[in-house]
Write an enzyme that holds these catalytic residues in place. Structure first.
Site, short mmCIF file in Angstrom:
data_model
loop_
_atom_site.label_atom_id
_atom_site.label_comp_id
_atom_site.label_asym_id
_atom_site.label_seq_id
_atom_site.Cartn_x
_atom_site.Cartn_y
_atom_site.Cartn_z
N ASP A 4 0.85 -1.20 0.00
CA ASP A 4 0.00 0.00 0.00
C ASP A 4 0.88 1.25 0.00
O ASP A 4 1.73 1.41 0.88
CB ASP A 4 -0.92 -0.01 1.22
CG ASP A 4 -2.08 0.96 1.06
OD1 ASP A 4 -1.84 2.12 0.63
OD2 ASP A 4 -3.22 0.59 1.36
N SER A 45 -7.09 4.17 -1.03
CA SER A 45 -6.87 2.72 -1.00
C SER A 45 -8.16 1.95 -1.24
O SER A 45 -8.12 0.80 -1.69
CB SER A 45 -6.23 2.31 0.32
OG SER A 45 -4.94 2.85 0.39
N THR A 98 -8.09 -1.83 1.94
CA THR A 98 -7.51 -2.69 0.90
C THR A 98 -8.07 -4.11 0.94
O THR A 98 -8.63 -4.57 -0.05
CB THR A 98 -5.97 -2.68 0.97
OG1 THR A 98 -5.52 -1.32 0.97
CG2 THR A 98 -5.35 -3.42 -0.20
N GLU A 220 -1.11 -8.02 1.71
CA GLU A 220 -0.88 -6.56 1.73
C GLU A 220 0.16 -6.16 2.76
O GLU A 220 0.02 -6.48 3.95
CB GLU A 220 -2.17 -5.78 2.02
CG GLU A 220 -1.95 -4.27 1.88
CD GLU A 220 -3.03 -3.41 2.49
OE1 GLU A 220 -3.78 -3.89 3.36
OE2 GLU A 220 -3.11 -2.22 2.12
N ASP A 225 2.14 2.53 3.50
CA ASP A 225 1.32 3.74 3.32
C ASP A 225 1.23 4.57 4.60
O ASP A 225 1.37 5.78 4.57
CB ASP A 225 -0.08 3.30 2.87
CG ASP A 225 -1.08 4.44 2.80
OD1 ASP A 225 -0.95 5.27 1.88
OD2 ASP A 225 -1.98 4.50 3.66
N HIS A 229 2.49 8.37 5.00
CA HIS A 229 1.59 9.45 5.45
C HIS A 229 2.24 10.22 6.60
O HIS A 229 2.11 11.44 6.68
CB HIS A 229 0.26 8.88 5.97
CG HIS A 229 -0.75 8.60 4.90
ND1 HIS A 229 -1.39 9.59 4.20
CD2 HIS A 229 -1.23 7.43 4.43
CE1 HIS A 229 -2.24 9.03 3.34
NE2 HIS A 229 -2.15 7.72 3.45
N ASP A 267 -1.11 0.30 -4.63
CA ASP A 267 -2.42 0.83 -5.08
C ASP A 267 -2.28 2.28 -5.54
O ASP A 267 -3.09 2.80 -6.30
CB ASP A 267 -3.48 0.68 -3.99
CG ASP A 267 -3.01 1.16 -2.62
OD1 ASP A 267 -1.82 1.53 -2.46
OD2 ASP A 267 -3.84 1.17 -1.70
N HIS A 268 -1.23 2.95 -5.04
CA HIS A 268 -0.92 4.34 -5.37
C HIS A 268 0.40 4.67 -4.69
O HIS A 268 0.89 3.85 -3.90
CB HIS A 268 -2.01 5.31 -4.86
CG HIS A 268 -2.33 5.08 -3.42
ND1 HIS A 268 -1.46 5.42 -2.40
CD2 HIS A 268 -3.38 4.47 -2.80
CE1 HIS A 268 -1.98 5.07 -1.25
NE2 HIS A 268 -3.14 4.47 -1.45
ZN ZN Z 1 -2.99 6.10 2.34
MG MG Z 2 -4.24 -0.62 2.60
#
Ligand code: ZN
Ligand code: MG
Length: 339
Positions: A4, A45, A98, A220, A225, A229, A267-268
């Protein structure tokens, strides 16, 4: 395998902190996906995972829904219907966005109690992750979904019982293991189950699919992620290397099994990660441009039979279509016209 928020700079940073090549470097079929959602160039997500799970671009925050809020069928439902074994292993809570996109259908990702209810209907055979409280200490009602899972034939265990590594697993029964009541810990604080739980998942799912139809497993690395962040590079690198170790476990399985395709992507991108000038190996100057997601293309790494299909530049939804084609799921239904 979804890292993620794992963009190209994050993967680069992980490579330059290690003396030896990453497991990720064994992948030879590389592509890029366009991660944008139906309503924004920046995906979240929920929409990002829905693209992988259902093959549709939906609006940010939606889980397993089309942009008009109707239900989209996800790949786990299609796989279950065809008799494949299915599993998820995550380092977030099980109802987090996710994994949720692979079994739930809810208009908002934060409807954790409702997402947990959807898990009961999913038919998923093997699941490991946090978030036990959404099943047994719920905000919205007094249902005990753990009891309900057991009534459906699941063996449900948690960190409060035995350690996952101590557990003798019976692959004839479906299995859920909660690693935490809430979010699992970061690697930096002692979490270490992702590589082992993923290996256990392959062993379980290989035995659990009675007719040798194969299995679908979503893994995952959820907290890459979260670290990005927070703009915390050490946290991020710890999560990336844990995810890469898990990739190594899966490569070992695939090299023995010879008929497993592994797809690794994010996912990004999160954080706008940069490896700034004056960086040296193992002493990187990692910068962040944001504490949010960014809109860059995201690398896709594939290994095994069909891997070459993942070369090129395509929409994130195409990953779903390629997986369904390879698994020969729902070829005729015409439900999935939107790549
Ligand atoms: Zn995020
Ligand atoms: Mg996720």
């Amino acid at each position: 395998m979804i890292g993620d928020g794992m963009g190209l700079s994050a993967a680069s940073a992980a490579m330059y902190t290690q003396a030896r090549p990453l497991n990720l470097e064994q992948f030879s079929s590389i592509g890029f996906h366009k991660a944008h959602s139906s309503n924004s160039l920046k995906t979240d997500s929920a929409a990002g995972a829905t693209a992988f799970a259902c093959g549709v671009k939906t609006y940010n925050s939606a889980v397993g829904l089309n942009p008009d809020s109707t239900v989209c069928k996800n790949i786990i439902e299609l796989a279950e219907a065809k008799g494949l074994a299915t599993g998820i292993v995550v380092t977030s809570t099980i109802p987090h966005a996710t994994p949720a996109a692979f079994y739930a259908h809810q208009p908002l990702r934060v409807f954790y109690d409702l997402i947990a209810e959807d898990f009961l209907a999913s038919g998923i055979d093997f699941a490991v992750g946090g978030g036990k409280r959404y099943f047994d200490f719920r905000d919205s009602d007094d249902r005990n979904l753990i009891k309900e899972l057991e009534q459906k034939g699941y063996v449900v265990r948690s960190f409060l019982d035995e350690d996952l590594g101590e557990f003798t697993i019976n692959s004839t029964q479906k299995f859920v293991y909660f690693t935490n009541n809430e979010d699992p810990l970061p690697v930096m604080q002692g979490r270490n189950y992702l590589p082992y739980a993923s290996r256990l998942a392959t062993t379980f799912l290989e035995q659990h699919n009675e007719n040798d139809k194969g299995f679908f497993l979503m893994i995952e690395g959820s907290q890459i992620d979260w670290a990005a962040h927070a703009n915390q590079s050490d946290y991020m690198l710890g999560e990336l290397l844990d995810f890469d170790e898990t990739i190594g476990e899966m490569l070992e399985f695939a090299n023995k099994n010879r008929e497993t395709l592994i797809i690794v992507t994010g996912d990004h991108e999160t954080g706008g990660v940069a490896i700034n000038p004056k960086s040296k190996r193992k002493r990187l100057k990692i910068g962040f441009t944001t504490n949010d997601h960014t809109c860059s293309l995201v690398p896709v790494y594939a290994y095994g039979p069909g891997a070459e299909l993942f070369r090129g530049i395509y929409e994130n939804t195409a990953i779903n279509r390629k997986m369904r084609d390879l698994l020969e799921l729902d070829k005729s239904s015409g439900l999935f016209g939107r790549d």
